[in-house]
Scaffold this motif. Structure first.
Motif, PDB file in Angstrom:
ATOM      1  N   VAL A 195      -0.156  33.546 -19.554  1.00 28.45           N
ATOM      2  CA  VAL A 195       0.378  34.096 -18.355  1.00 28.45           C
ATOM      3  C   VAL A 195      -0.559  33.810 -17.125  1.00 28.45           C
ATOM      4  N   ALA A 196      -1.911  33.995 -17.271  1.00 26.15           N
ATOM      5  CA  ALA A 196      -2.735  33.578 -16.125  1.00 26.15           C
ATOM      6  C   ALA A 196      -2.908  32.459 -15.809  1.00 26.15           C
ATOM      7  N   LEU A 197      -3.067  31.614 -16.977  1.00 22.90           N
ATOM      8  CA  LEU A 197      -2.787  30.086 -16.567  1.00 22.90           C
ATOM      9  C   LEU A 197      -1.303  29.452 -15.907  1.00 22.90           C
ATOM     10  N   ALA A 205       0.613  24.725  -8.011  1.00 24.14           N
ATOM     11  CA  ALA A 205       1.712  23.819  -7.430  1.00 24.14           C
ATOM     12  C   ALA A 205       2.248  24.328  -6.065  1.00 24.14           C
ATOM     13  N   GLN A 206       2.121  25.802  -6.003  1.00 23.88           N
ATOM     14  CA  GLN A 206       2.564  26.078  -4.544  1.00 23.88           C
ATOM     15  C   GLN A 206       1.446  25.877  -3.322  1.00 23.88           C
ATOM     16  N   ALA A 207       0.348  25.798  -3.724  1.00 27.19           N
ATOM     17  CA  ALA A 207      -0.716  25.126  -2.933  1.00 27.19           C
ATOM     18  C   ALA A 207      -0.503  23.962  -2.534  1.00 27.19           C
ATOM     19  N   HIS A 208      -0.246  23.131  -3.430  1.00 26.35           N
ATOM     20  CA  HIS A 208       0.075  21.664  -3.247  1.00 26.35           C
ATOM     21  C   HIS A 208       1.284  21.344  -2.241  1.00 26.35           C
ATOM     22  N   ARG A 209       2.215  22.179  -2.714  1.00 29.28           N
ATOM     23  CA  ARG A 209       3.531  22.061  -1.888  1.00 29.28           C
ATOM     24  C   ARG A 209       3.112  22.574  -0.229  1.00 29.28           C
ATOM     25  N   THR A 210       2.278  23.656  -0.268  1.00 26.21           N
ATOM     26  CA  THR A 210       1.957  24.216   1.049  1.00 26.21           C
ATOM     27  C   THR A 210       1.216  23.242   1.690  1.00 26.21           C
TER      28      THR A 210
END
Length: 457
Positions: A195-197, A205-210
């Protein structure tokens, strides 16, 4: 008897083998059957434990089924003690006849037997006399799950009347229980790690999208900034062109027309002295018009700000090239020069040019002094002349130009004040020490960020 002594005690418990003599053939046959059951049971245990990574629920179901299959049990109970192995689930599972599963708490089938319910409650609460000792009767076994020296739950089973439990079964269940406790802990850790992974991957992925979105927004902002800068430059050029057009109309055009009128009169029948005076006046008007045109042409043909030339040098060039020969321009620099932004340097050079232009055209001055003063966080420019201008009348004209620009007069004054205000500076008109007018402006050396507009209460 020697062979009997060589057999390890654990193997003896599992197989029931006490001697290797041929007279014990019947014992060998029983031992072989028990050994086959043990091997089969260990295979079931290994198949159950390798499902650790599939999650606690799959693991619990596999362990309960391994116990049921080995004992051919009617009922199998698996339960964890309250407060132990928080992340494991399900915490209670019952396998009934024909391996029918009962997830206790979500029972939809027939009610469970009283002895099964009582066993579940005993394991859940940790009450009773079971402790950490394996207990079994002919048709019932209770094996605690022990982890780090403490009881975390238990496995219990009830067999049919034709299936008698023995020490071999107890050893098999003990192995199953001890490995199950460790496997449950590992499974919970694996699930938490998974879950942590997953969360880390989602966050990445969110940081990449951001980051991608920010890159797009940044590119859009840069493009918008370039467009705004281009629009600002065009606006500056348009303002200068309108100002020059007005000044040419108000000064050069009228001077040329007046000179033409003087020449026209001189062509008539007039006394020689008057003709000479009128021709001299026409010559002076023509010279002044040429000087004004020269200044306007310099303004149009030269970029207002060059990054390769410092501001003091640009001011000296402005005083030498753009002004008429009968106006002496002096440039003084005070303080330690610092690098200025393009917009600040451009504004100071434009204000100096406008002030000198007004001095030349309107003030009848013979001398002008440009004083550039560098301070810690600001730069000041003062343009003094010895002409005939009146600071009070110029300030009044500035107020009129700002309030009403219908006729285009005094637009140069308003432009100077506007440039200073837009960059967060001050603009003032005073009396010069050398007798004429002082145009004074102070600008911050750092880029000016306009304050956001405030809403009315």
């Amino acid at each position: 008897m020697t062979a009997g002594r060589d057999v390890s005690p654990d193997l003896a418990v599992l197989t029931g083998l006490r001697s290797g003599k041929g007279t014990y053939w019947t014992q060998y046959r029983g031992a072989a059957e028990r050994l086959e059951r043990v091997v089969h049971a260990l295979d079931l245990i290994s198949r159950a434990l390798v499902r650790t990574i599939e999650g606690p629920e799959t693991l619990v179901c596999a362990v309960a089924e391994a116990a049921r299959a080995h004992l051919n049990a009617r009922w199998v109970v698996f339960a964890l003690t309250d407060g132990a192995l928080h992340d494991s689930g399900p915490r209670r599972l019952v396998l009934g006849p024909d391996a029918t599963p009962f997830l206790v708490g979500d029972v939809t089938g027939p009610p469970l037997p009283d002895e099964v319910l009582e066993c579940l409650e005993t394991i859940r609460t940790g009450s009773g006399d079971h402790g950490s000792v394996i207990e079994f009767e002919n048709h019932h076994v209770h094996v605690p799950l022990i982890l780090d020296g403490g009881v975390v739950g238990a496995i219990a089973a009830w067999t049919d009347p034709d299936r008698t439990l023995d020490a071999t079964d107890a050893s098999v269940l003990n192995i199953l229980a001890s490995q199950t406790a460790v496997a449950l802990q590992n499974s919970a850790l694996y699930q938490r790690g998974t879950v942590a992974l997953q969360r880390a991957e989602q966050a990445s992925a969110q940081a990449h999208r951001t980051a991608s979105d920010l890159a797009v927004r940044n590119a859009e902002l840069l493009a918008t900034q370039r467009q705004l800068d281009a629009a600002h430059r065009h606006q500056i050029l348009d303002d200068d062109r309108r100002r020059i057009a007005r000044e040419l109309h108000d000064s050069v055009t009228q001077a040329v027309l007046s000179a033409g009128m003087q020449i026209e009169v001189s062509l008539g029948d007039i006394p020689g002295d008057e003709r000479a005076e009128r021709l001299g006046l026409a010559k002076e008007m023509t010279r002044r018009a040429v000087e004004q045109l020269r200044t306007a042409i310099f303004t149009l043909n030269n970029t207002p700000w060059s990054e390769t030339a410092p501001l003091p040098e640009m001011l000296r060039q402005l005083g030498v090239v753009a002004m008429p020969t009968d106006l002496a321009v002096e440039v003084r620099v005070e303080g330690t020069p610092v690098e200025l932004s393009g917009e600040v340097g451009h504004a100071l050079l434009r204000i100096a040019g406008e002030a000198l232009f007004n001095t030349t055209v309107h003030a009848s001055a013979s001398r002008a002094v440009l004083r550039l003063t560098y301070r810690d966080d600001e730069v000041g420019l003062a343009v003094d002349d010895d002409g005939s201008g009146d600071p009070v009348r110029i300030r009044a004209a500035l107020r009129d130009a700002v309030a009403n620009d219908s006729d285009g007069h005094h637009r140069g004054l308003a432009n100077m004040a506007t440039r200073a205000r837009e960059l967060g500076g001050d603009f003032a008109v005073r009396r010069a020490r050398i007798g004429g007018v002082r145009i004074a402006v102070t600008l911050p050396t750092a880029p000016h960020v306009p304050a956001p507009p405030t809403e009315a209460p």
